[in-house]
Write an enzyme that holds these catalytic residues in place. Structure first.
Site, mmCIF file in Angstrom:
data_model
loop_
_atom_site.group_PDB
_atom_site.id
_atom_site.type_symbol
_atom_site.label_atom_id
_atom_site.label_comp_id
_atom_site.label_asym_id
_atom_site.label_seq_id
_atom_site.Cartn_x
_atom_site.Cartn_y
_atom_site.Cartn_z
ATOM 1 N N ASN A 39 2.281 4.059 10.384
ATOM 2 C CA ASN A 39 1.581 4.645 11.532
ATOM 3 C C ASN A 39 1.888 3.813 12.765
ATOM 4 O OD1 ASN A 39 -0.487 2.911 9.728
ATOM 5 N ND2 ASN A 39 -0.850 2.489 11.902
ATOM 6 N N HIS A 73 -3.373 0.178 -4.555
ATOM 7 C CA HIS A 73 -2.895 -1.007 -5.269
ATOM 8 C C HIS A 73 -3.387 -0.908 -6.711
ATOM 9 C CE1 HIS A 73 -1.472 -3.279 -1.686
ATOM 10 N NE2 HIS A 73 -2.361 -2.500 -1.081
ATOM 11 N N HIS A 96 -5.355 -9.256 -1.013
ATOM 12 C CA HIS A 96 -5.155 -9.694 0.362
ATOM 13 C C HIS A 96 -6.192 -10.744 0.763
ATOM 14 C CE1 HIS A 96 -3.760 -5.528 -0.065
ATOM 15 N NE2 HIS A 96 -2.898 -5.765 0.905
ATOM 16 N N SER A 138 0.825 -1.214 0.000
ATOM 17 C CA SER A 138 0.000 0.000 0.000
ATOM 18 C C SER A 138 0.854 1.256 0.000
ATOM 19 C CB SER A 138 -0.900 0.017 1.237
ATOM 20 O OG SER A 138 -1.812 -1.050 1.206
ATOM 21 N N MET A 181 -1.315 -6.901 7.378
ATOM 22 C CA MET A 181 -2.334 -7.811 6.869
ATOM 23 C C MET A 181 -1.852 -8.497 5.585
ATOM 24 S SD MET A 181 -5.634 -5.297 7.360
ATOM 25 C CE MET A 181 -5.808 -4.298 8.852
ATOM 26 N N SER A 182 -0.545 -8.568 5.393
ATOM 27 C CA SER A 182 -0.031 -9.073 4.116
ATOM 28 C C SER A 182 1.360 -9.666 4.296
ATOM 29 C CB SER A 182 0.023 -7.937 3.089
ATOM 30 O OG SER A 182 0.949 -6.934 3.495
ATOM 31 N N TYR A 231 -7.993 -10.480 3.334
ATOM 32 C CA TYR A 231 -9.184 -9.790 3.823
ATOM 33 C C TYR A 231 -10.141 -9.413 2.701
ATOM 34 C CZ TYR A 231 -6.813 -5.310 2.703
ATOM 35 O OH TYR A 231 -6.163 -4.263 2.076
ATOM 36 N N GLU A 232 -9.693 -9.530 1.458
ATOM 37 C CA GLU A 232 -10.580 -9.294 0.315
ATOM 38 C C GLU A 232 -11.379 -10.550 -0.035
ATOM 39 O OE1 GLU A 232 -8.621 -6.763 -2.898
ATOM 40 O OE2 GLU A 232 -6.909 -7.184 -1.566
ATOM 41 N N ALA A 261 3.147 -1.944 3.839
ATOM 42 C CA ALA A 261 2.993 -0.901 4.851
ATOM 43 C C ALA A 261 2.504 -1.556 6.131
ATOM 44 C CB ALA A 261 2.002 0.149 4.379
ATOM 45 N N HIS A 319 -6.881 4.213 6.536
ATOM 46 C CA HIS A 319 -6.080 3.742 5.406
ATOM 47 C C HIS A 319 -5.473 4.915 4.631
ATOM 48 C CE1 HIS A 319 -4.619 0.842 2.545
ATOM 49 N NE2 HIS A 319 -5.213 1.466 1.541
#
Length: 270
Positions: free
Chosen positions: A231, A61, A83, A30, A207-208, A85-86, A113, A243
């Site tokens: 962050n 992306h 990802h 990201s 998350m990746s 989560y998708e 990220a 995000h």
């Protein structure tokens, strides 16, 4: 994706890119897609054109494959990832790694990220992945019939780190080394979860990256993970997580990220 589906995708890509094998693949996280602009004489292929290739839905992306030369490597740059989560399995999330391997790639640079957990990690810093904690709830080797019991004690190649750290220190780029924790998402973690991850030894959370690294390890590729701290993780900062903040951090750190990646590839190539 079945073996036949993968073969269909790879055959199509060879028709577009030629038969010469590639040396390196990079998967961009990201806000980090700008590195693809560094590729010389690029051949740009939208993911939508590649048979069996999912399309990323997350902002930041682009969903393009950029092929060409980068820092002396014949390179495939996946400008954006999809990802878990998708809605994808870990195996599907690792599809670009399987494609790259079939096209000859033996070196894989994974970027993403992340949220900083370690108190010394600040927005705009970078972390070289030393190890990971997989809390994604899935593994891309699940269901693999051929010897999936791989050793992960040396999954991430640490060879170039010392030289890269010396370069970063001399150029006012903050580079750390640490442990990445993977959480499924898409919601951000709770402060309690972050406290637990810190106790378990995590320095950052994402998350990746982990499904791709596991698949690369299975395929006996050399893997490096480079994370950009976008962050502070939940409960460490009083600012609500968003995000858009991740994407803005990537833009702010773009120059340092390109510098680090180019130097890393030079050290890795030698």
């Amino acid at each position: 994706m079945t073996c036949c589906d993968l073969e269909q995708s790879v055959t199509w890509l060879r028709q577009q890119l030629g038969q010469e094998p590639f040396d390196l693949a990079i998967i961009l996280g990201s806000g980090l897609g700008g590195l693809a602009d560094e590729v010389e004489s690029p051949c740009i292929i939208p993911y939508a054109d590649i048979p069996q290739m999912p399309l990323p839905s997350a902002r930041g992306h682009a969903g393009r494959l950029v092929a060409g030369m980068l820092a002396g490597w014949r390179t495939l740059v996946f400008q954006g990832r999809f990802h878990m989560y998708e809605g994808y399995s870990a195996r599907k999330a690792a599809l670009p790694v399987r494609m790259a391997h079939a096209l000859g790639v033996r070196h894989l640079l994974l970027t993403n990220a992340v949220g900083g957990i370690h108190p010394d990690f600040k927005s705009g810093d970078f972390m070289y992945v030393a190890d990971h904690l997989n809390f994604l709830g899935d593994n891309p080797l699940r269901g693999e019939s051929h010897d999936p019991f791989i050793d992960l004690s040396r999954l991430y190649d640490q060879g170039p780190f010392d030289a890269l750290a010396a370069f970063a220190a001399g150029n006012n780029v903050r580079l750390h080394r640490g442990v990445l924790a993977g959480m499924l998402g898409p919601s951000y973690e709770t402060p309690a979860e972050i406290r637990a991850l810190r106790v378990l030894g995590a320095d950052v959370v994402s998350m990746s990256l982990i499904p791709e690294a596991l698949m690369a390890g299975y395929l006996e590729m050399k893997v490096i993970g480079l994370s950009m701290i976008s962050n502070a993780a939940a409960g460490i900062s009083t600012v609500p997580l968003d995000h858009q903040e991740v994407l803005q951090a990537g833009q702010s750190a773009a120059s340092d990220f390109r510098q680090l990646c180019r130097k890393l590839l030079a050290f890795w190539h030698s």
